[in-house]
Scaffold this motif. Structure first.
Motif, short mmCIF file in Angstrom:
data_model
loop_
_atom_site.label_atom_id
_atom_site.label_comp_id
_atom_site.label_asym_id
_atom_site.label_seq_id
_atom_site.Cartn_x
_atom_site.Cartn_y
_atom_site.Cartn_z
N LEU A 197 0.82 -1.20 0.00
CA LEU A 197 0.00 0.00 0.00
C LEU A 197 0.85 1.25 0.00
O LEU A 197 1.61 1.51 0.92
CB LEU A 197 -0.93 -0.01 1.21
CG LEU A 197 -2.00 -1.09 1.17
CD1 LEU A 197 -2.86 -1.04 2.41
CD2 LEU A 197 -2.85 -0.96 -0.07
N ARG A 198 0.72 2.02 -1.05
CA ARG A 198 1.49 3.25 -1.22
C ARG A 198 0.56 4.44 -1.10
O ARG A 198 -0.64 4.33 -1.27
CB ARG A 198 2.10 3.28 -2.64
CG ARG A 198 2.92 2.09 -3.01
CD ARG A 198 4.30 2.19 -2.39
NE ARG A 198 5.10 1.03 -2.71
CZ ARG A 198 5.94 0.96 -3.74
NH1 ARG A 198 6.05 1.98 -4.54
NH2 ARG A 198 6.65 -0.12 -3.95
N THR A 199 1.19 5.59 -0.90
CA THR A 199 0.45 6.84 -0.97
C THR A 199 -0.18 6.97 -2.35
O THR A 199 0.49 6.73 -3.35
CB THR A 199 1.39 8.02 -0.71
OG1 THR A 199 1.83 7.94 0.65
CG2 THR A 199 0.69 9.36 -0.93
N CYS A 200 -1.47 7.30 -2.40
CA CYS A 200 -2.05 7.59 -3.72
C CYS A 200 -3.07 8.71 -3.60
O CYS A 200 -3.77 8.84 -2.60
CB CYS A 200 -2.65 6.33 -4.36
SG CYS A 200 -3.93 5.54 -3.44
N HIS A 201 -3.09 9.53 -4.62
CA HIS A 201 -4.04 10.64 -4.72
C HIS A 201 -4.65 10.56 -6.12
O HIS A 201 -4.00 10.93 -7.10
CB HIS A 201 -3.34 11.98 -4.53
CG HIS A 201 -2.66 12.12 -3.19
ND1 HIS A 201 -3.38 12.30 -2.02
CD2 HIS A 201 -1.37 12.05 -2.84
CE1 HIS A 201 -2.53 12.36 -1.01
NE2 HIS A 201 -1.31 12.21 -1.47
N LYS A 202 -5.88 10.06 -6.18
CA LYS A 202 -6.52 9.87 -7.48
C LYS A 202 -7.96 10.40 -7.41
O LYS A 202 -8.58 10.38 -6.35
CB LYS A 202 -6.53 8.39 -7.86
CG LYS A 202 -5.13 7.89 -8.16
CD LYS A 202 -5.06 6.41 -8.40
CE LYS A 202 -3.59 6.00 -8.62
NZ LYS A 202 -3.36 4.58 -8.56
N LYS A 203 -8.43 10.84 -8.56
CA LYS A 203 -9.79 11.38 -8.64
C LYS A 203 -10.44 10.82 -9.90
O LYS A 203 -9.75 10.53 -10.88
CB LYS A 203 -9.78 12.92 -8.74
CG LYS A 203 -8.97 13.64 -7.67
CD LYS A 203 -9.61 13.57 -6.31
CE LYS A 203 -8.80 14.27 -5.24
NZ LYS A 203 -7.50 13.63 -4.95
N SER A 204 -11.77 10.72 -9.86
CA SER A 204 -12.46 10.20 -11.04
C SER A 204 -13.83 10.84 -11.17
O SER A 204 -14.44 11.24 -10.18
CB SER A 204 -12.62 8.68 -10.91
OG SER A 204 -13.30 8.17 -12.03
N VAL A 205 -14.26 10.94 -12.42
CA VAL A 205 -15.64 11.39 -12.68
C VAL A 205 -16.25 10.44 -13.69
O VAL A 205 -15.60 10.01 -14.64
CB VAL A 205 -15.68 12.86 -13.17
CG1 VAL A 205 -14.73 13.11 -14.32
CG2 VAL A 205 -17.10 13.29 -13.54
N VAL A 206 -17.51 10.07 -13.42
CA VAL A 206 -18.24 9.16 -14.30
C VAL A 206 -19.39 9.93 -14.92
O VAL A 206 -20.26 10.45 -14.19
CB VAL A 206 -18.80 7.95 -13.52
CG1 VAL A 206 -19.46 6.96 -14.48
CG2 VAL A 206 -17.70 7.27 -12.70
#
Ligand SMILES: [Zn+2]
Length: 458
Positions: free
Chosen positions: A363-372
């Protein structure tokens, strides 16, 4: 009684319908299954049976494109409880709490005169992280880690609770929240279900998730199939436990006046995009979840195709229970559930996870965003800057990134996403964090939640 007096009484009664529960207010049974991706259910087109959930879908409304707010338990369930996007509830990291300043669905319903009970089987949504807010009774005794099989016992507890709630001398309506954990890894062998055996190839069947991740690139398709079959066994096993709970609701003659909602906190990945488990990305297998509602105010045999978000669930439930005031960021989907139309709206998902030890695989640092949107899902990695675009109905496996072919669509969805994030930032909250003492750490280690050797997610 004069005419004026009776007018005042009638007005008082009508006003009260929207402010507190009446004896006839519907009950709410809210079922969440941990780590259950929608495409593994018969009601969503899967080839293996899940009869209890299929039957629930036939009697109610199924959302084909329902999205969690986040790809792991803590932020996802915090959204279900508050109607807030992760940035706004700030329960976004392993040691984060759900702030007591937030209003939860249980608190709202308690204040409206409901009896409130919660039964959970994952400690990360337990008392320590304050997920018991608003529950008069809250049971987390069956939160015993990845290897413990709990679904039938969870159902037993829930049935016991239903019997108590049904006998309430004050005849108060109830809110019962029931959380199932078995489809969360690690996957157990269920001898009564013959999808997978004890072991296969190099896999003994008792590997920890960290071990499987260590050999992930090397696993062949048949070995991955063994892991998937084990997952399917857990799902069928959980389906039968849910079936028993819904049967008991019938036998107690509570079905007619109980709103049932069935969903999952997030999905699960089997190397679909290079990973095993969840937490680290926002692809379809992790954020698309089942959502089925049945009961008062809900049409029957209806399937809805427009994307909907977990932030909409709390306000939807409140409206269906007869309350005008919503909760959180979303808006009610109740018109859709009655068979009426609503304009389609984009759906947003986020993950801001801080890794514990960047030096270890896992498990790493992650910064993700999504739009559907109605046709495309855009996924953006805020660390690498990579943006991907998928036409999710034509390409449900999300194998073909269309971002280069469709720059206009990328621009349009990026602009929607940035506008949404700017709005969220206005109401962003500081994360409140918990400290585990040595005894708690030792208990968590025992349960498989904190492990110096393996990377565990939730
Ligand atoms: Zn979960």
């Amino acid at each position: 009684m004069n005419a004026r007096g009776s007018t005042i009484i009638v007005a008082g009664l009508l006003g009260c319908m929207a402010c507190s529960a009446e004896q006839s207010s519907p009950n709410l049974l809210f079922i969440v299954v941990d780590s259950l991706r929608a495409d593994r259910l018969e009601a969503y087109g899967y080839h293996r049976p899940t009869p209890a959930i299929s039957s629930l879908a036939k009697d109610g409304v199924l959302f084909e494109e329902s999205y969690s707010s986040a790809p792991w338990t803590l932020p996802a369930v915090a959204t279900l409880f508050t109607g807030l996007a992760p940035t706004r509830h700030a329960a976004t990291n392993t040691d984060a709490l759900m702030s007591e300043e937030l209003e939860t669905l249980a608190e709202r319903l308690l204040s409206k005169g409901y009896s409130t009970s919660g039964i959970v089987s994952n400690r990360i949504i337990g008392k320590k992280t304050r997920f018991n807010q608003g529950f008069e009774r809250f049971d987390q005794e069956l939160a015993r880690g990845h290897r413990f099989i709990s679904s039938q016992l969870i159902t037993q507890l829930a049935i016991r609770e239903l019997a108590v709630l049904a006998r309430d001398p004050n005849e108060k309506p109830f809110f019962l929240f029931v959380h199932y954990f078995d489809p969360h890894y690690e996957y157990r062998n269920h001898e009564q279900i013959d999808y997978a055996g004890d072991s296969f190839g190099r896999l003994k069947g008792d590997e920890k998730i960290g071990q499987l991740r260590g050999m992930l690139a090397d696993l062949n398709e048949s070995e991955l199939d063994f892991i998937r079959d084990r997952y399917d066994e857990e799902i069928l096993f959980t389906d039968s436990a849910i079936g028993r709970l819904l049967d008991r609701l019938d036998r107690l003659e509570l079905t007619e006046n109980t709103l049932v909602v069935f969903t999952a906190d997030h999905g699960e990945e089997f190397r679909d995009h290079g990973w095993l488990g969840h937490t680290q990305s926002l692809y379809r297998e992790l954020v698309r979840v089942p959502l089925i509602l049945r009961g008062p105010g809900v049409a029957q045999k209806l399937r809805l195709a427009d994307p909907v978000s977990a932030v909409d669930l709390a306000p939807t439930l409140l409206e269906l229970l007869g309350f005008r005031e919503g909760l959180g960021d979303g808006s009610s989907l109740a018109p859709l559930l009655r068979g009426e139309a609503l304009p389609a709206r984009p759906v947003f998902c986020e993950v801001d996870y801080l890794g514990v030890d960047e030096g270890r695989p896992g498990l790493r640092t992650c910064h993700k965003k999504s739009v559907v949107g109605e046709r495309y899902q855009l996924v953006r990695d805020d660390q690498s800057g990579v943006v991907e675009l998928f036409e999710y109905r034509l390409d449900p496996a999300q194998a073909f990134d269309l971002s280069e072919e469709q720059p206009e669509e990328v621009r349009r969805l990026t602009s929607l996403l940035d506008k949404h994030l700017a709005q969220l930032a206005l109401g962003a909250r500081e994360m409140e964090r918990t400290q585990f003492d040595e005894a708690e750490l030792s208990e968590l280690r025992e349960l498989g939640y904190v492990d110096s050797e393996d990377d565990e997610d939730h």
